[in-house]
Design an enzyme around this catalytic site. Structure first.
Site, PDB file in Angstrom:
ATOM      1  N   ALA A  16     -12.565 -37.745  30.610  1.00  0.00           N
ATOM      2  CA  ALA A  16     -12.914 -36.407  31.093  1.00  0.00           C
ATOM      3  C   ALA A  16     -14.140 -35.851  30.379  1.00  0.00           C
ATOM      4  CB  ALA A  16     -11.731 -35.456  30.916  1.00  0.00           C
ATOM      5  N   ASP A  74     -21.918 -46.809  28.542  1.00  0.00           N
ATOM      6  CA  ASP A  74     -21.216 -47.404  27.404  1.00  0.00           C
ATOM      7  C   ASP A  74     -21.921 -46.891  26.166  1.00  0.00           C
ATOM      8  OD1 ASP A  74     -18.931 -49.180  26.802  1.00  0.00           O
ATOM      9  OD2 ASP A  74     -20.416 -50.168  25.549  1.00  0.00           O
ATOM     10  N   HIS A 194     -27.736 -38.694  22.586  1.00  0.00           N
ATOM     11  CA  HIS A 194     -27.990 -40.062  23.046  1.00  0.00           C
ATOM     12  C   HIS A 194     -27.779 -40.196  24.542  1.00  0.00           C
ATOM     13  CE1 HIS A 194     -23.845 -39.431  21.976  1.00  0.00           C
ATOM     14  NE2 HIS A 194     -23.445 -40.556  22.501  1.00  0.00           N
TER      15      HIS A 194
END
Length: 209
Positions: A16, A74, A194
């Protein structure tokens, strides 16, 4: 430019927190996002040895399962004193229920066992992969450097954010609002997080901005 995204975009996650961050970013481009979890798609086993490999396999699984373009993330925390761990195993350090309070405590304990001394240099990495049902993929990477702080700071808890202090700043990611953390500077300078930095590269390739 990569191939245009038409119709919906599947965000290949059941997390979530990641979904909220991706929707916040995609909303600026009028892209309708639906998660793999909302579609009932299974989570593929992350068998890759790098962020890129895992991002790509998740994106392809979601694209093939939904017959729609899919965007997979990822990402993880890499700690210098731990040889880059937890790295691609960041979620696994949080246990089977993905309780990141457990993960944060595990990182602190690992540093203690290693005899590491502050400051604890670390960085976050995110790799985004856009995949189409025919197997075409494009990937984009973002990284932000900083250090770890203990005890955790901030009530806006997502993952390892409360223990990560970005380089040059006085607030941890856990002390920032989602909008503050994910903001894309209009002048094209690097975003703060990031994930936002990886998204900047994605947006430039997909939307030309």
């Amino acid at each position: 430019m990569v191939r245009a995204i038409e119709g919906r975009l599947v965000v290949a996650t059941h997390n979530a927190g990641k979904l909220a961050e991706m929707r916040e970013l995609l909303d600026h481009y009028g892209v309708k996002a639906v998660s793999a979890g909302e579609l009932g798609l299974p989570e593929p086993e992350e068998t890759g040895s790098t962020f890129l490999e895992n991002s790509r396999l998740k994106a392809l699984a979601a694209a093939e399962g939904s017959a729609s373009p899919a965007l997979a993330d990822d990402s993880g925390l890499c700690v210098d004193a731990l040889g880059g761990e937890p790295g691609i195993y960041s979620a696994r350090w949080a246990g089977p229920d993905r309780d990141f309070a457990i993960g944060r405590a595990a990182v602190e304990e690992a540093l203690r066992v290693a005899g590491a001394q502050a400051p604890f240099a670390a960085h976050f990495i995110c790799v985004l992969t856009l995949a189409f049902p025919d197997g075409e993929t494009s990937s984009f990477e973002g990284r932000v450097d900083g250090e770890l702080v203990f005890p955790p700071r901030g009530s806006l808890v997502f993952g390892y954010d409360p223990i990560f202090l970005p380089e040059g700043l006085s607030k941890t990611f856990g002390e920032m609002t989602l909008e503050e953390k994910q903001a894309i500077p209009p002048d094209g300078s690097p975003a703060l997080s990031h994930r936002a930095r990886a998204f900047q590269a994605f947006a430039k390739a997909c939307f030309g901005v």
